[in-house]
Scaffold this active site. Sequence first.
Site, PDB file in Angstrom:
ATOM      1  N   HIS A  20      23.833   6.796   3.434  1.00 57.97           N
ATOM      2  CA  HIS A  20      23.177   6.735   4.612  1.00 57.97           C
ATOM      3  C   HIS A  20      24.123   5.948   5.764  1.00 57.97           C
ATOM      4  O   HIS A  20      23.682   4.777   5.971  1.00 57.97           O
ATOM      5  CB  HIS A  20      21.717   6.174   4.789  1.00 57.97           C
ATOM      6  CG  HIS A  20      21.002   6.717   3.592  1.00 57.97           C
ATOM      7  ND1 HIS A  20      21.016   6.689   2.137  1.00 57.97           N
ATOM      8  CD2 HIS A  20      19.887   8.159   3.770  1.00 57.97           C
ATOM      9  CE1 HIS A  20      20.184   7.255   1.557  1.00 57.97           C
ATOM     10  NE2 HIS A  20      19.671   8.119   2.312  1.00 57.97           N
ATOM     11  N   SER A 372     -16.916 -10.570  -5.476  1.00 61.67           N
ATOM     12  CA  SER A 372     -17.044  -9.723  -6.493  1.00 61.67           C
ATOM     13  C   SER A 372     -15.884  -9.930  -7.650  1.00 61.67           C
ATOM     14  O   SER A 372     -16.100  -9.667  -8.789  1.00 61.67           O
ATOM     15  CB  SER A 372     -17.054  -8.107  -6.141  1.00 61.67           C
ATOM     16  OG  SER A 372     -18.106  -7.768  -5.079  1.00 61.67           O
ATOM     17  N   HIS A 449     -14.418  -5.015 -12.111  1.00 66.03           N
ATOM     18  CA  HIS A 449     -15.184  -3.544 -12.234  1.00 66.03           C
ATOM     19  C   HIS A 449     -14.249  -2.712 -12.952  1.00 66.03           C
ATOM     20  O   HIS A 449     -13.856  -1.771 -12.470  1.00 66.03           O
ATOM     21  CB  HIS A 449     -15.270  -3.221 -10.894  1.00 66.03           C
ATOM     22  CG  HIS A 449     -16.510  -4.228 -10.202  1.00 66.03           C
ATOM     23  ND1 HIS A 449     -16.231  -5.767  -9.888  1.00 66.03           N
ATOM     24  CD2 HIS A 449     -17.545  -4.246  -9.796  1.00 66.03           C
ATOM     25  CE1 HIS A 449     -17.088  -6.164  -9.296  1.00 66.03           C
ATOM     26  NE2 HIS A 449     -18.123  -5.385  -9.243  1.00 66.03           N
ATOM     27  N   HIS A 461     -15.676   4.656  -8.175  1.00 67.09           N
ATOM     28  CA  HIS A 461     -15.229   3.348  -8.355  1.00 67.09           C
ATOM     29  C   HIS A 461     -15.176   2.890  -9.689  1.00 67.09           C
ATOM     30  O   HIS A 461     -14.830   1.724  -9.777  1.00 67.09           O
ATOM     31  CB  HIS A 461     -16.738   2.358  -7.809  1.00 67.09           C
ATOM     32  CG  HIS A 461     -16.732   2.291  -6.123  1.00 67.09           C
ATOM     33  ND1 HIS A 461     -16.596   3.263  -5.882  1.00 67.09           N
ATOM     34  CD2 HIS A 461     -16.738   0.940  -5.491  1.00 67.09           C
ATOM     35  CE1 HIS A 461     -16.644   3.019  -4.338  1.00 67.09           C
ATOM     36  NE2 HIS A 461     -16.611   1.256  -4.359  1.00 67.09           N
TER      37      HIS A 461
END
Length: 651
Positions: A20, A372, A449, A461
């Site tokens: 480039h 959480s 979770h 989720h």
Amino acid sequence: MANAIRALAMDAVEQAKSGHPGLPMGAADIATVLFTRFLKFDPADPAWPDRDRFVLSAGHGSMLLYALLYLLGYEKVTLAEIKRFRQIGSLTPGHPEHGHTPGVETTTGPLGQGIATAVGMAIAERHLAAVFGDVVDHKTYVLASDGDLMEGISQEAIALAGHLKLKKLIVLFDDNHISIDGPTSLSDSVDQVERFKSAGWAASRIDGHDPQAIAAAIEAAQRSDKPTMIACRTTIGFGAPTKGGTEKTHGSPLGPEEVAGARQKLGWTSPPFEIPADVLAPWRAAGARSKASRQAWQQRLAALDAGKRTEFERRLSGNFADRLASAITEIKQTLAQTPKEIATRSASEFALETLTAALPEMIGGSADLTGSNNTRTKSTKVLNAADYSGRFIHYGVREHGMAAAMNGMALHGGIVPYSGTFLVFADYCRPAIRLAALMGQRVIHVMTHDSIGLGEDGPTHQPVEHLAALRAIPNLKVFRPCDTVETAECWQIALQSKDAPSVLALTRQNLPQQRLAFDAQNRCATGAYELIAAEGGSAAVSLFATGSEVAIAVEARKLLADRKISARVVSVPCFELLLALPEDQRAAIVGKAKVNVAVEAGIRQGWDAIIGSSGAFIGMTGFGASAPYKALYQHFGLTAEKVAEAALARL
Ligand SMILES: Cc1ncc(C[n+]2csc(CCOP(=O)(O)OP(=O)(O)O)c2C)c(N)n1
Ligand SMILES: [Mg+2]
């Protein structure tokens, strides 16, 4: 001096027949002003801790960086290496690779990552300066392209940097109005100056080919109390007579005619790869410019109170094995005395209380899921613009920006970043996690979770393919501990992994503690181990499980015992560690039972390496659903009964 960069970029790309040239030719004036008048660095010691950081966010412009490193006198980046641009084993690969080429601060190429990583470097600087004083006092400069600023991650990074008032972060925007498809007007109408200003930055527009204007803008940026963006209007491929200013210079050799034309237009008469002595000399002088600053820094370091200096040097070394070992012992002793039936996210929090107290280099955080993810501890007060000495970052809902900033902190040195989100959003961080793995950086992602076990929030989720997808990334350790003790052990391994990132996949739901007796040994270190042996020694069935499904395997073992079938349970907290063992050791752990059954609340992909293609797998084959978690485990057949049935069917 800028033309020396242009010539080297043209010549190297021509020789490699790929690369480039456009960016190095267009941004050469910006880089020349920055590196010869402002940047604090020492080619003799590329890793000097208090150097200014320079991040080439537009990694495709790598020849800009390589030309600079050569011209400034980085010993290893020779003309011979420039001539071997993009060839196997050269120090001049297609895109800049950290750890490969001295002077390359971070690996770039995926657009947007560099600027977001630089935000982490700037956070690290502010934090360490707040803790250690004037032995940490440097700036972070970024050269970013249109593409960098189009990428979504840049918005997360800019917003975070503006909010944290990272005044030592200076972004030079190569505002050339060109990307691969053509003029940026094809796809973009953003006013970047207004965009940055609205995020709390100082921002201005200048002519990127006017050295006075560039210098004046950088001077102003250095005085600013906000991060600064300077939009430098440039011409891509500056000097190329017919292709300059167009996308034709972006990513392919100019061709001999155009190169000859550019030489003429720029008044550059030297043959390819030759830098005239009267141009090289001032470049080399610029390379020696910061020697005095470095000496002054060494004096400041020597003048530091001995205790503080030792601690500063220890943090920069990244070593803490002893402290870590005693912290882990303490955690495991407590767990042996008072076992806990808690979620592994809570087990992680329990471990983190002790770990963050023992290791002040740990800086935690969460992408707006602090409560959480359980990543905040008593030792980690908030790091914000009012107090950079804090150790907990509220990243906001910015998983990708968070993961890239963590990379920047780790690259900066002196910090071990960890942070949190839901496992399902690993996809929102993945490009940055991949770069952490590629660069071999110790960043630790707490991802809670971790399965359908999160319950009611439903399939959007509930991660299903995420463990497999993360396990697919080379040099990333994916941990899925089954209880409090394994969680502490996995934390220990993650923290010890100086050259690799880790993900800790943790549950929302409570799990029984499987390991009740104190064991000094880190049993997770082999990636898998026999948690419960078969009755009578020889097993007809080996039951493999990770995380929350280990308890199911333990239950299934009892069901099989009722049928007079002896089974063993192997916990597999980390595939990568198991698969890295010597063949005989791995075979001993996997065992020789007639039947192998694995249970994991995810897809099968990857498990055949452990249980064989004839093994039975109890897991997920599609997405989850919204319901209380126990109902989901029943619904999807992730039960001890199903595991036992699968074993019996195979027997
Ligand atoms: C995330 C990502 N997407 C796509 C690419 C491929 N790519 C490389 S450069 C580029 C855009 C070029 O435009 P710009 O960033 O303005 O650089 P310039 O051409 O001005 O040097 C693209 C799409 C990439 N490197 N990273
Ligand atoms: Mg551009």
